[in-house]
Design an enzyme around this catalytic site. Structure first.
Site, PDB file in Angstrom:
ATOM      1  N   CYS A  39      10.933 -13.507   6.153  1.00 57.07           N
ATOM      2  CA  CYS A  39      10.507 -14.345   5.026  1.00 57.07           C
ATOM      3  C   CYS A  39      11.664 -15.207   4.494  1.00 57.07           C
ATOM      4  O   CYS A  39      11.441 -16.148   3.751  1.00 57.07           O
ATOM      5  CB  CYS A  39       9.855 -13.517   3.933  1.00 57.07           C
ATOM      6  SG  CYS A  39      10.754 -12.050   3.492  1.00 57.07           S
TER       7      CYS A  39
ATOM      8  N   SER B 126      11.649  -5.177 -12.288  1.00 53.42           N
ATOM      9  CA  SER B 126      12.107  -5.242 -10.898  1.00 53.42           C
ATOM     10  C   SER B 126      13.577  -5.645 -10.770  1.00 53.42           C
ATOM     11  O   SER B 126      14.199  -5.350  -9.756  1.00 53.42           O
ATOM     12  CB  SER B 126      11.224  -6.188 -10.098  1.00 53.42           C
ATOM     13  OG  SER B 126      11.072  -7.401 -10.779  1.00 53.42           O
TER      14      SER B 126
ATOM     15  N   CYS C  72       4.934 -13.574   4.915  1.00 50.59           N
ATOM     16  CA  CYS C  72       5.048 -12.314   5.658  1.00 50.59           C
ATOM     17  C   CYS C  72       3.720 -12.034   6.349  1.00 50.59           C
ATOM     18  O   CYS C  72       2.665 -12.197   5.739  1.00 50.59           O
ATOM     19  CB  CYS C  72       5.374 -11.177   4.689  1.00 50.59           C
ATOM     20  SG  CYS C  72       5.351  -9.561   5.485  1.00 50.59           S
TER      21      CYS C  72
ATOM     22  N   ASP D 245      16.653 -12.123 -11.552  1.00 48.06           N
ATOM     23  CA  ASP D 245      15.342 -11.709 -11.060  1.00 48.06           C
ATOM     24  C   ASP D 245      15.500 -11.339  -9.593  1.00 48.06           C
ATOM     25  O   ASP D 245      16.464 -11.748  -8.944  1.00 48.06           O
ATOM     26  CB  ASP D 245      14.291 -12.819 -11.249  1.00 48.06           C
ATOM     27  CG  ASP D 245      12.872 -12.244 -11.273  1.00 48.06           C
ATOM     28  OD1 ASP D 245      12.710 -11.019 -11.086  1.00 48.06           O
ATOM     29  OD2 ASP D 245      11.922 -13.017 -11.488  1.00 48.06           O
ATOM     30  N   ASP D 246      14.529 -10.567  -9.091  1.00 49.20           N
ATOM     31  CA  ASP D 246      14.666 -10.110  -7.703  1.00 49.20           C
ATOM     32  C   ASP D 246      14.305 -11.189  -6.704  1.00 49.20           C
ATOM     33  O   ASP D 246      14.855 -11.227  -5.593  1.00 49.20           O
ATOM     34  CB  ASP D 246      13.803  -8.862  -7.466  1.00 49.20           C
ATOM     35  CG  ASP D 246      12.338  -9.170  -7.647  1.00 49.20           C
ATOM     36  OD1 ASP D 246      11.679  -9.509  -6.657  1.00 49.20           O
ATOM     37  OD2 ASP D 246      11.852  -9.122  -8.786  1.00 49.20           O
TER      38      ASP D 246
ATOM     39  N   CYS E 173      14.077  -6.699   9.291  1.00 49.37           N
ATOM     40  CA  CYS E 173      13.247  -7.895   9.333  1.00 49.37           C
ATOM     41  C   CYS E 173      13.705  -8.775   8.180  1.00 49.37           C
ATOM     42  O   CYS E 173      13.806  -8.319   7.035  1.00 49.37           O
ATOM     43  CB  CYS E 173      11.775  -7.539   9.158  1.00 49.37           C
ATOM     44  SG  CYS E 173      10.744  -9.030   9.070  1.00 49.37           S
TER      45      CYS E 173
ATOM     46  N   CYS F 188       0.871  -1.170   0.000  1.00 52.26           N
ATOM     47  CA  CYS F 188       0.000   0.000   0.000  1.00 52.26           C
ATOM     48  C   CYS F 188       0.911   1.222   0.000  1.00 52.26           C
ATOM     49  O   CYS F 188       2.003   1.190   0.559  1.00 52.26           O
ATOM     50  CB  CYS F 188      -0.908   0.144   1.215  1.00 52.26           C
ATOM     51  SG  CYS F 188      -2.212  -1.108   1.289  1.00 52.26           S
TER      52      CYS F 188
ATOM     53  N   CYS G 128      11.724  -3.510   6.912  1.00 52.34           N
ATOM     54  CA  CYS G 128      11.482  -4.579   5.936  1.00 52.34           C
ATOM     55  C   CYS G 128      12.550  -4.530   4.845  1.00 52.34           C
ATOM     56  O   CYS G 128      12.597  -3.594   4.049  1.00 52.34           O
ATOM     57  CB  CYS G 128      10.103  -4.408   5.308  1.00 52.34           C
ATOM     58  SG  CYS G 128       9.837  -5.520   3.919  1.00 52.34           S
TER      59      CYS G 128
END
Ligand code: AMP
Ligand code: SF4
Length: 456
Positions: A436, A283, A382, A345-346, A433, A2, A236
């Site tokens: 994940c 990305s 997450c 790739d990310d 953090c 968001c 994050c």
């Protein structure tokens, strides 16, 4: 994810919020809304869909005033519907307020059940509404104290912008999971998830909000408070890997610089001989430049991305192989035919995109395909505001790198290590953090993962 935005004491505040949201559109494409204040009343306009489609010129008359907040939404779990779209605007005992939230609360279900048992009626399934109800129920005196009281009852990730008739508030949880930045515009102030939203309106970036900081912007200027019990910050790290735009600063650091360093670190950890370094656009563009520079292998845009994917897609009645991926990507045969590649790739989530891309690359004649990921394997979901899929869907939760390599049908596969990731982004490991990638969740959650039905 968001995107959130706020602006105070400027001409045409809602138009600036619109531009800010436009720059933050990558953080959420499901709904977009703006709430404004003219000093005596709060107005709101919220709609499903993209920022540029929702805000036509006639809309701005409905959201007047010199202060505004905005939100573009990406739902993590649960439904994507207008009742969950933000900003959430309410009337309560002290007047009106509008709230926009980025993040996920981990105890929202429990607090909500408690509030409902006491008669509260919820109109959405967002955890943001839990904060609003807590605020309305607070016995404290005055809006600020009531907001602080409400936020002390919730746990998890929140970066919020709140607008009342005469104040704009920005606040970040004590762990600082999600970014929020403060800027200046003419005689007024601006808040935004990422600084790319400042650039578009010619605002000046001042600084990121600190962990647990609340800023109150009013006629008096900016006042800063630290109302919460301090916690260890846990920014994050995925914001640097994937979510944020490379032209932004978040947590006080350049995303582009971090992303290029991710690519360079990946090359240092696992170099391979090849004709070209190819990013999966967009990305991985920045990390691939880092990899190319470090490895001295030429960088080529071997995969082209279509940016104009609409919300609804008419599927062909006849089956076309890998249709979903073809809507988004097309490989360039001229460049790839007969060549050995390092494809960057990310991240890999479910593995479906990478597998389809490999097939597409083979069809245009790519020879050796070496898949390189500028983050470690995602092994855990997450719970702090990002849809990383359930544990069962995450390919690296149940497969080794060797097994994933076989599934993708590539010559080699390697990921960046956790230490390499932290080294590239900079700073101390304990400030991030990394849940994940390792399952060490900094804030415990009370619900079963599948029941985490709240959104932000
Ligand atoms: P998948 O096909 O599920 O493996 O998707 C992998 C792609 O999704 C990567 O190329 C990433 O750029 C992108 N990605 C990573 N994290 C997310 C996320 N939380 N939401 C949407 N896309 C993501
Ligand atoms: Fe970010 Fe991953 Fe932590 Fe979620 S679990 S906040 S995506 S680092």
């Amino acid at each position: 994810m968001c995107g959130i935005f706020g602006v105070y004491n400027v001409e045409e505040a809602s138009k600036l919020a619109y531009l800010g949201l436009y720059a933050l559109q990558h953080r959420g494409q499901e709904s977009a809304g703006i709430a404004s204040s003219d000093g005596s009343k709060v107005y709101s306009y919220v709609k499903m869909g993209l920022v540029a489609d929702n805000f036509t010129p006639d809309v701005f008359d409905k959201i007047p005033g010199r202060a505004a907040i905005g939100h573009c939404r990406y739902s993590t779990t649960g439904t994507s519907s207008i009742k969950n779209a933000q900003p959430l605007t309410v009337s309560y005992s002290r007047g009106q307020l509008a709230m926009a939230h980025n993040g996920n609360l981990v105890n929202a279900d429990m607090v909500r059940a408690e509030l409902e048992a006491n008669g509260a009626i919820f109109s959405s399934t967002t955890d943001t509404e839990v904060i609003v109800h807590l605020l309305a129920h607070s016995k404290k005196n005055g809006f600020r104290e009531m907001l602080i009281d409400a936020l002390k009852r919730v746990k998890g990730a929140f970066s919020l912008v709140v607008l009342t008739e005469n104040e704009l508030v920005g606040v970040v949880d004590p762990w600082n999971f999600r970014p929020l930045n403060l800027g200046k515009k003419d005689g007024g102030y601006v808040l935004a998830s990422e600084t790319c939203a400042f650039d578009i309106i010619d605002a000046e970036y001042i600084r990121p909000l600190e962990p647990g900081e609340m800023v109150i912007i009013s006629e008096k200027g900016v006042e800063s408070f630290k109302p919460f019990k301090p916690a260890k910050q846990k920014k994050c790290i995925f914001e640097f890997i994937y979510f944020s735009r490379p032209d932004s600063y978040i947590f006080g650091q350049s995303v582009q610089k971090a992303r290029k360093a991710l690519g360079a670190e990946l090359a240092k950890e696992n170099i391979v001989k090849a004709d070209y370094v190819i990013p999966v656009p967009d990305s991985a563009n920045s990390s691939a430049t880092g990899y190319a520079r470090e490895s001295n292998i030429p960088y080529e845009m071997g995969i082209i991305r279509n940016h104009y994917i609409g919300r609804t897609f008419i599927e062909p009645s006849q089956s076309i192989r890998d249709f979903g991926a073809k809507i988004k990507y097309n490989p360039v045969k001229e460049i790839l035919n007969g060549k050995d590649l390092v494809v960057i790739d990310d991240s890999i989530v479910r593995g479906t995109t990478s597998r389809k891309l490999v097939k597409m690359l083979r069809r245009v004649g790519a020879k050796d395909i070496n898949w390189r990921i500028s983050s470690p394997p995602i092994t855990h979901p997450c719970f702090y505001g990002v849809d990383t899929a359930t544990r069962a869907e995450l390919i690296a939760a149940s497969h080794t790198v060797e097994e994933i390599k076989k599934y993708l049908k590539v010559e080699s596969l390697s990921y960046l290590s956790i230490d390499g990731l932290v080294k590239a982004v900079g700073g101390k490991k304990e400030d991030y953090c990394l849940a994940c990638f390792c399952g060490e969740y900094p804030v415990e959650f009370n619900a079963e993962p599948e029941k985490m039905g709240f959104e932000g």
